[in-house]
Write a protein that holds these residues in place. Structure first.
Motif, PDB file in Angstrom:
ATOM      1  N   TYR A 113     -43.349   9.256 -22.326  1.00  0.00           N
ATOM      2  CA  TYR A 113     -44.718   8.987 -22.756  1.00  0.00           C
ATOM      3  C   TYR A 113     -45.320   7.759 -22.075  1.00  0.00           C
ATOM      4  N   THR A 114     -44.524   7.044 -21.292  1.00  0.00           N
ATOM      5  CA  THR A 114     -45.047   5.913 -20.543  1.00  0.00           C
ATOM      6  C   THR A 114     -45.326   6.293 -19.098  1.00  0.00           C
ATOM      7  N   LEU A 115     -44.432   7.101 -18.511  1.00  0.00           N
ATOM      8  CA  LEU A 115     -44.571   7.524 -17.115  1.00  0.00           C
ATOM      9  C   LEU A 115     -44.477   9.037 -17.014  1.00  0.00           C
ATOM     10  N   ALA A 116     -45.510   9.655 -16.469  1.00  0.00           N
ATOM     11  CA  ALA A 116     -45.465  11.100 -16.256  1.00  0.00           C
ATOM     12  C   ALA A 116     -44.517  11.446 -15.107  1.00  0.00           C
ATOM     13  N   HIS A 117     -44.467  10.569 -14.120  1.00  0.00           N
ATOM     14  CA  HIS A 117     -43.639  10.813 -12.938  1.00  0.00           C
ATOM     15  C   HIS A 117     -42.796   9.572 -12.655  1.00  0.00           C
ATOM     16  N   PRO A 118     -41.723   9.368 -13.410  1.00  0.00           N
ATOM     17  CA  PRO A 118     -40.909   8.153 -13.241  1.00  0.00           C
ATOM     18  C   PRO A 118     -40.326   8.015 -11.849  1.00  0.00           C
ATOM     19  N   GLU A 119     -40.131   9.153 -11.156  1.00  0.00           N
ATOM     20  CA  GLU A 119     -39.554   9.077  -9.814  1.00  0.00           C
ATOM     21  C   GLU A 119     -40.462   8.293  -8.863  1.00  0.00           C
ATOM     22  N   ASN A 120     -41.774   8.293  -9.137  1.00  0.00           N
ATOM     23  CA  ASN A 120     -42.701   7.533  -8.285  1.00  0.00           C
ATOM     24  C   ASN A 120     -42.564   6.028  -8.491  1.00  0.00           C
ATOM     25  N   PHE A 121     -41.833   5.653  -9.510  1.00  0.00           N
ATOM     26  CA  PHE A 121     -41.626   4.231  -9.800  1.00  0.00           C
ATOM     27  C   PHE A 121     -40.169   3.829  -9.569  1.00  0.00           C
ATOM     28  N   GLY A 122     -39.460   4.691  -8.860  1.00  0.00           N
ATOM     29  CA  GLY A 122     -38.080   4.394  -8.524  1.00  0.00           C
ATOM     30  C   GLY A 122     -37.102   4.649  -9.658  1.00  0.00           C
ATOM     31  N   ILE A 123     -37.510   5.415 -10.658  1.00  0.00           N
ATOM     32  CA  ILE A 123     -36.633   5.712 -11.795  1.00  0.00           C
ATOM     33  C   ILE A 123     -36.225   7.178 -11.714  1.00  0.00           C
ATOM     34  N   THR A 124     -35.020   7.422 -11.259  1.00  0.00           N
ATOM     35  CA  THR A 124     -34.549   8.803 -11.108  1.00  0.00           C
ATOM     36  C   THR A 124     -33.256   9.065 -11.868  1.00  0.00           C
ATOM     37  N   ASP A 125     -32.482   8.036 -12.076  1.00  0.00           N
ATOM     38  CA  ASP A 125     -31.176   8.192 -12.719  1.00  0.00           C
ATOM     39  C   ASP A 125     -31.220   7.511 -14.086  1.00  0.00           C
ATOM     40  N   TYR A 126     -31.352   8.301 -15.141  1.00  0.00           N
ATOM     41  CA  TYR A 126     -31.419   7.724 -16.483  1.00  0.00           C
ATOM     42  C   TYR A 126     -30.677   8.623 -17.464  1.00  0.00           C
ATOM     43  N   GLU A 127     -30.143   8.001 -18.485  1.00  0.00           N
ATOM     44  CA  GLU A 127     -29.409   8.723 -19.518  1.00  0.00           C
ATOM     45  C   GLU A 127     -30.385   9.293 -20.542  1.00  0.00           C
ATOM     46  N   ILE A 128     -30.200  10.545 -20.942  1.00  0.00           N
ATOM     47  CA  ILE A 128     -31.064  11.162 -21.945  1.00  0.00           C
ATOM     48  C   ILE A 128     -30.669  10.607 -23.312  1.00  0.00           C
ATOM     49  N   SER A 129     -31.602   9.914 -23.964  1.00  0.00           N
ATOM     50  CA  SER A 129     -31.235   9.246 -25.203  1.00  0.00           C
ATOM     51  C   SER A 129     -32.436   9.044 -26.111  1.00  0.00           C
ATOM     52  N   LEU A 130     -32.204   9.216 -27.403  1.00  0.00           N
ATOM     53  CA  LEU A 130     -33.184   8.859 -28.411  1.00  0.00           C
ATOM     54  C   LEU A 130     -33.121   7.374 -28.735  1.00  0.00           C
ATOM     55  N   GLY A 131     -32.231   6.651 -28.086  1.00  0.00           N
ATOM     56  CA  GLY A 131     -32.010   5.252 -28.398  1.00  0.00           C
ATOM     57  C   GLY A 131     -30.897   5.120 -29.416  1.00  0.00           C
ATOM     58  N   SER A 132     -30.752   3.944 -29.955  1.00  0.00           N
ATOM     59  CA  SER A 132     -29.735   3.720 -30.973  1.00  0.00           C
ATOM     60  C   SER A 132     -30.311   2.804 -32.044  1.00  0.00           C
ATOM     61  N   TYR A 133     -29.753   2.910 -33.242  1.00  0.00           N
ATOM     62  CA  TYR A 133     -30.336   2.185 -34.368  1.00  0.00           C
ATOM     63  C   TYR A 133     -29.245   1.764 -35.329  1.00  0.00           C
ATOM     64  N   GLY A 134     -28.955   0.494 -35.337  1.00  0.00           N
ATOM     65  CA  GLY A 134     -27.934  -0.015 -36.238  1.00  0.00           C
ATOM     66  C   GLY A 134     -27.907  -1.526 -36.220  1.00  0.00           C
ATOM     67  N   VAL A 135     -27.172  -2.113 -37.120  1.00  0.00           N
ATOM     68  CA  VAL A 135     -27.098  -3.565 -37.218  1.00  0.00           C
ATOM     69  C   VAL A 135     -26.608  -4.169 -35.915  1.00  0.00           C
TER      70      VAL A 135
END
Length: 594
Positions: A64-86
């Motif tokens: 939702y921040t970048l429609a085309h992350p590859e144009n910003f040099g972001i191609t290798d990323y882990e698919i994640s909802l994030g994490s939430y804990g203490v």
């Protein structure tokens, strides 16, 4: 990514309000800095690296921040909802402390004006968050309207499929939903052990919401929406499309249902462990946490005590204006009650507004938009309307949702569609987002959500301009808008009363009775909502007051040189930020205007 929603009120009738806000997990991360210089080039490199590493930590944020992350040099990323804990919060604190140390090693005086603004925003964010580093368990991710369980389905349903990878990322995110639900319940268990778990009535409300969402798995709208998007997706064979449809169906009826069942079972097991059914101030550090909520949620550094006086003064001024108008024209009250807004379709309203804002606002960027309607299964707990922000590299495809149960001809005490779309569309959220994004702000600033600025702006343009654009004469427009603003102010005052002054149900009922509201069910509903969503009204009303103050400050300082269109241009180009920072930069802007 975030959604912006409109508060609900009613003409001369208080009603429960709702607000939309997307919750995504993945705090601003830390990067290793190797360059020994601290000049402008080093600062740009630092914030660029910071942005790239952080935005990739959460796939929803990335999408939702970048429609085309590859144009910003972001191609290798882990698919994640994030994490939430203490432990995640502890790690976040460590990263924030490192981030503060790194920022303080820059010589601010050597930075450009734009860099100084980014620097000031970053440092203020870090210091604000660190102010509550020992109050992690006061955080609440589950709420009837702004809660994770309420917002996530909408965010996922509108997950745009631009590439095949987007489809596969989406399906991978669905497969992680139960794991995330388990992390949330584990955090709620920690809260319960500390005596900070929610009240039983709040837990019951969320449990009911979750049960409603999964009551008919085969009819879940996430299936229909996905199927429609896959059917329209080009470049897939029919066999591939069918495979994706089946995978999504199995995940929604399996993993998604399982996730919501985890939330239901976890909350049921924790019911009865809550020690407080009133406001935050009844917890040991509740007042300190509420002060943080006010500052972070509104972007205002005015104290709670002074905020109360600001609200009181606004309400008093409105009633003085009303009494004066009644003295001049005793029939004005009937005119208020009988006023009818233009009967137009949503798209007609948006075009009408877009054509009328030119006198007061800079020309809007040429962007597109689509109006959609909230699915019936989500109407009960969603805002009357909300706007979904676009990626910074694709501001063309804007989306506004309308909740027909709360905004429409059949809705009881309905929101007025014309002013609602001024709030969500032109010159509200859509216009503000598109105009600011077209100014190419530093990418790092897109990771910060300044709700007071966003909702304050939309509320400001709605109350100050939309009623005039709708065709009401000046006096009537001022009274109609002032009435709605006054109602919102009452709710913000109640928010402070409950969470800072310790009001109970009787106190709220007594306060509302002074304004002619004596329906016990209505006051109970208001009380419950404010307890469950602390601070949610403040971003709207305090943000609105802050914009009024900035405009008045500029008018007084500039005199005949003041131009409201230029003022709005400055506000929009400065972009979302705390108001006390905007005020500092407005001093420079006013000198330039002179």
């Amino acid at each position: 990514m975030e959604s912006e929603g409109k508060k609900r009120s009613g003409r001369l009738l208080l009603a429960v309000a709702v607000v939309a806000g997307i919750l995504v997990f993945g705090a601003v991360g830390m990067v290793v800095w190797l360059d020994k210089t601290n000049g402008p080039a080093a600062f740009d490199a630092y914030v660029d690296t910071l942005f790239k590493e952080d935005v990739a930590e959460n796939t929803i944020n990335l999408h939702y921040t970048l429609a085309h992350p590859e144009n910003f040099g972001i191609t290798d990323y882990e698919i994640s909802l994030g994490s939430y804990g203490v432990d995640d919060f502890k790690e976040n604190v460590r990263e924030l402390e490192e981030m503060k140390d790194r920022l303080l090693r820059f010589n601010r005086k050597n930075l450009s004006k734009e860099q100084r603004l980014t620097y000031d925003i970053l440092l203020d964010y870090v210091e604000t968050e660190l102010s509550v580093k020992d109050l992690t368990l006061y955080t609440e991710v589950l709420g009837p309207t702004t809660g994770y369980q309420s917002q996530l389905p909408v965010v996922l349903a509108e997950y745009t499929f631009r590439t095949r990878r987007d489809i596969e990322d989406y399906l991978s995110l669905l497969s992680q939903m139960d794991e995330m639900a388990g992390q949330i319940i584990a955090f709620e268990e920690e809260k319960a052990q500390a005596g900070l778990f929610m009240s039983d009535y709040a837990a019951d409300a969320i449990i009911t919401q979750c049960e409603d969402f999964i009551s008919e798995p085969e009819g879940n709208y996430m299936i229909d929406v996905f199927n429609d998007k896959i059917s329209a997706f080009e470049g897939l064979t029919e066999e591939e499309k069918e495979g994706y449809r089946k995978e999504n169906h199995d995940l929604v009826t399996g993993e998604v249902v399982k996730a919501y069942r985890t939330l239901i079972d976890g909350l049921r097991a924790l019911k009865g462990s809550g020690k407080n059914e009133l406001g935050i101030c009844y917890y040991e550090d509740g007042k300190a946490y509420y002060e943080y909520l006010l500052r972070s949620g509104t972007g205002s550094d005015v104290s709670v005590k002074k905020q109360k006086k600001r609200i009181e003064r606004y309400i008093k001024d409105y009633y003085q204006m009303l009494y004066h108008a009644l003295g001049e024209n005793p029939e004005i009250y009937e005119d208020i009650m009988a006023y009818q807004f233009p009967d137009m379709e949503p798209e007609e309203i948006l075009e009408d507004l877009k054509g009328k804002i030119g006198e007061d606002f800079p020309d809007p960027p040429k962007v597109g938009y689509t109006v959609k309607y909230v699915h019936p299964s989500m109407e009960e707990n969603m805002s009357p309307a909300f706007y979904l922000t676009t990626p910074v590299d694709d501001i063309q495809n804007n989306l506004i949702y309308i909740n027909q149960k709360q905004t429409g001809a059949e809705a009881e005490g309905k929101m007025e569609l014309y002013t609602t779309l001024a709030h969500e569309g032109y010159p509200g959220h859509l216009y503000q987002n598109a105009y600011t994004a077209s100014g190419n702000l530093p990418l790092i600033r897109n990771l910060f959500s300044f709700t007071g600025y966003a909702e304050g702006w939309a509320t400001y343009v709605e109350f100050e301009y939309a009623y005039d654009y709708a065709g009401a004469d000046e006096t009537l427009a001022d009274l109609l808008a002032g009435n709605e603003a006054c109602l919102l102010g009452l709710m913000a005052y109640i928010d402070i009363g409950i969470h800072y002054d310790g009001w109970d149900r009787e106190d709220v009922a007594e306060y509302l009775a002074d304004f002619g509201v004596e329906d016990q069910d209505a006051t109970d509903e208001i009380f419950d909502y404010v307890v469950e969503e602390p601070g949610s009204y403040l971003s709207y009303f305090i943000g609105y007051l802050e914009f009024l103050d900035l405009r008045e400050m500029a008018k007084e300082e500039l005199g005949n040189a003041f131009d409201v269109k230029q003022f709005h241009d400055f506000i929009l180009r400065t972009g979302p930020a705390p108001f006390y920072i905007i005020e500092d930069y407005m001093e420079e802007w006013m000198e330039e205007q002179k």
